[in-house]
Design an enzyme around this catalytic site. Sequence first.
Site, PDB file in Angstrom:
ATOM      1  N   LYS A   1       6.671   1.380 -41.991  1.00  0.00           N
ATOM      2  CA  LYS A   1       5.405   1.883 -41.454  1.00  0.00           C
ATOM      3  C   LYS A   1       4.963   1.183 -40.174  1.00  0.00           C
ATOM      4  CE  LYS A   1       4.666   4.944 -44.577  1.00  0.00           C
ATOM      5  NZ  LYS A   1       3.885   6.119 -44.390  1.00  0.00           N
TER       6      LYS A   1
ATOM      7  N   SER B   1      10.740   3.311 -53.404  1.00  0.00           N
ATOM      8  CA  SER B   1      11.052   4.412 -52.483  1.00  0.00           C
ATOM      9  C   SER B   1      12.411   4.152 -51.833  1.00  0.00           C
ATOM     10  CB  SER B   1       9.951   4.579 -51.435  1.00  0.00           C
ATOM     11  OG  SER B   1       9.691   3.347 -50.781  1.00  0.00           O
TER      12      SER B   1
END
Lengths: 313, 90
Positions: free
Chosen positions: A51, A269
């Site tokens: 991110k 994830s």
Amino acid sequence: MSLHTNARATSVVDLVGGTPLLRLRSVEARAGTGAEIWAKAEFDNPGGSVKDRAARQMILDALADGRLTPDKTLIDSTSGNTGVAYSMIGAALGVKVALVMPANVSAARKHITQAYGTELIFSSELEGSDGAIRMVKRIVDEDPARWFYPDQYANPSNPRAHYLGTGAEILEQTDGRVTHFVAGVGTTGTLMGTGRRLKEHDPRIRVVGMQPEDALHGLEGLKHLPSSIVPAIWQPDGIVDDTIWLPTDEGWDMSEFLIEHEGLFVGHSAGGNVASALRLARTAKAGDVIVTVLCDRGDRYFKPLRWERTYVW
Amino acid sequence: MAKVRIPTPLRKFTDGKEEVIAAGASVRAVIDELERMHPGIKTKICDDSGAVRKFINLFANEEDVRFLQAMDTPLTDKDELSIVPAIAGG
């Protein structure tokens, strides 16, 4: 530039991206087809996750075109890692940051973001990231002049970070040999931006999205789009060739496999992404090069121990 | 009996209701009653052995039932049982 180089930098912001590409031989061996599996080590970003890339691009683009000015506070909804990235880059660049998070985000991410001086606002733990999206929109609507609202789900700078960074890096690091790219979708920025860059290079590269199999799942950070608010940046036509619907257990099992066999302690994830790469490898040819993303480290997800529980609700 | 707080992804089983009152003196009994009222919901919360799925957290009021007596945790009509999933997306 990578943290693994000796290059000098003048800001932590310059350390974002340029992550190593790591070969996962123990996973390749399970497929046994001779296909190669490689993964971008995104936990090597200074904020600890993929991110950092999107947050950096959204902030720099907004500073460049005047959407983000010194009188404004950056506010967005996040399930955690984007919040850490905003907080780190905001601190480095002198941008105030406020975040709306579901109350049940991991304690680690609450503590990390607050350490950077970020203000946290909590949405319902029952409504997940969509509840946080609805709350941040209400807050911004009440006083639009006060806020810079990047809206990571709709901001073209999010996939642009991966078009300019992740996608270009994968082409360089594989010497253009990449044949498959697979990544789970949350905001969908990684898949859209990287996929677009790879398709421009060679339309035969297969770009595959992974989504949790069910609306109720444990692949934190990922979205089951049929039951979610669909991000505006999700424009799969011409980019995404296929979707893998992944059960939570398959991703969690792969996270455990990676720590035992590769010494890689990554989040669920990332486990889901590698599990998806393994599925592709089972039907691939010898010499195919499958690339995926290790989104973050597993230590972001430790459950609070009994003596340090600090639930917010 | 307890008030059960239902997360968004499970509200398709409860006609969109955020809260459901279910009879039962323990977490297990309340979940079983929930299944009787809203068939299909239990397999989303529990695995084949009847244990809570790893990625679901059940809270009796503000306590994670893993830190109490798990499925045997007693509930009264003053208690709230919250079903809290992992977080999706971004």
